[in-house]
Design a protein around this motif. Structure first.
Motif, short mmCIF file in Angstrom:
data_model
loop_
_atom_site.label_atom_id
_atom_site.label_comp_id
_atom_site.label_asym_id
_atom_site.label_seq_id
_atom_site.Cartn_x
_atom_site.Cartn_y
_atom_site.Cartn_z
N UNK A 156 -106.90 26.32 91.52
CA UNK A 156 -105.57 25.72 91.38
C UNK A 156 -105.64 24.20 91.39
N UNK A 157 -106.47 23.66 92.28
CA UNK A 157 -106.59 22.19 92.36
C UNK A 157 -107.27 21.63 91.11
N UNK A 158 -108.25 22.36 90.60
CA UNK A 158 -108.93 21.91 89.38
C UNK A 158 -107.95 21.94 88.19
N UNK A 159 -107.12 23.00 88.13
CA UNK A 159 -106.12 23.08 87.07
C UNK A 159 -105.13 21.93 87.14
N UNK B 230 -107.74 10.03 95.60
CA UNK B 230 -107.58 10.45 97.00
C UNK B 230 -106.59 11.58 97.19
N UNK B 231 -105.60 11.70 96.29
CA UNK B 231 -104.60 12.76 96.45
C UNK B 231 -105.23 14.14 96.48
N UNK B 232 -106.42 14.27 95.88
CA UNK B 232 -107.06 15.59 95.84
C UNK B 232 -107.84 15.92 97.11
N UNK C 234 -113.61 14.07 97.23
CA UNK C 234 -112.61 13.68 96.23
C UNK C 234 -113.26 13.58 94.85
N UNK C 235 -112.46 13.72 93.78
CA UNK C 235 -112.99 13.39 92.46
C UNK C 235 -113.26 11.88 92.38
#
Length: 259
Positions: free
Chosen positions: A18-21, A241-243, A253-254
């Motif tokens: 879900x986070x990757x999407x 950072x939101x991720x 984080x990405x």
DNA sequence: ATGTCACGCTGGGCGTGA
């Protein structure tokens, strides 16, 4: 037209779908390099990725490790190589080489090393040594980047507290010089250093335990090593950072660059 | 530094790795 490339240790791709999407829809990267996908080849979620308008190539080794590259479905992404030639523990899925347009890219998950002085630590140094040799070979292709979870903090300022890490992995001179040798062998520079300089602090990982993220107890251990022609046109190097917040975040984080 | 996660094996909690 700017190119957006991202590296992200997702700590299980299936747990993080879900986070990757959400990330793909929000950021629309041209290339997303993943580490710790933690699945077998059969479990790799190609269908879910296709539904998001992307496609993937992967090196998957079961419940541990796993690396992959995602790019828009219409791109010419292809896999060049699975695994790092000559790596210790060759069954571990830690290295994938891909080609997209005129860019050669590697997604790498360097061994953690566990404890200084163990066989795991020695294997980490050996992995980095072999990676340096491979970087030199790949550099002849032209535009090259090697990105991923390097499990090394290059400088003392890249960790929240050097005293807390006294005697630990990730910060030893031998790990730091082994990582620096990968960059120099490939003629590569750290995108963070090239754009932001060595005084900027940008952590990429915080332990899940002990509220580390909110207390700022992190490290900069994910890196983009890029060839000089990419560095010349680099216009962004940032952590998203939101991720690291919200529902079911990875502990990394990405890390995003654009050029 | 440690108050967490995710996996497989199994049918709920443990062992492993980070």
């Amino acid at each position: 037209m700017a190119v957006i490339c991202v590296t992200w240790n997702v700590n299980s791709l299936r747990a993080r779908l879900e986070r990757v999407g959400e990330f793909l829809e929000q950021v629309k990267p041209d290339l997303l390099l993943l580490q710790e996908t933690k699945c077998s080849p059969e479990q790799f979620p190609h269908d879910a990725i296709a539904e998001l308008g992307y496609k993937a190539v992967d090196v998957s080794g079961g419940r541990w490790c796993g690396v992959a590259a995602l790019a828009p479905a219409e791109s010419d992404l292809t896999i060049l190589g699975s695994g790092l030639p000559g790596q210790p523990n060759p069954d571990e899925a830690r290295w994938i080489e891909v080609q997209i347009g005129d860019l050669t890219a590697v997604s790498v998950y360097v061994p953690n090393g566990r404890e200084v002085g163990t066989e795991h630590f020695d294997a980490k140094l050996e992995f980095l040594g072999v990676a340096a040799q491979r970087a030199a070979e790949l550099a002849v292709n032209g535009r090259l980047l090697i990105a991923g979870d390097m499990n090394v903090a290059p400088r003392d300022s890249d960790v929240w507290d050097t005293a807390a890490l006294e005697g630990s992995t990730h910060v030893t001179p031998s790990e730091r010089s082994a990582l620096a040798a990968v960059a120099s062998a490939g003629g590569l520079v750290d995108a963070h250093d090239a754009l932001l300089g060595v005084d900027d602090v940008q952590f990429t990982w915080w332990d899940y335990r002990g509220g580390s993220f909110h207390r700022g107890f992190g490290m900069r251990i994910d890196h983009f090593l890029i060839s000089p022609d990419i560095a010349d046109s680099l216009d962004e190097c940032t952590v998203v950072r939101d991720f690291r917040k919200g529902e079911k975040p990875s502990d990394h984080v990405p890390l995003l660059i654009s050029f």
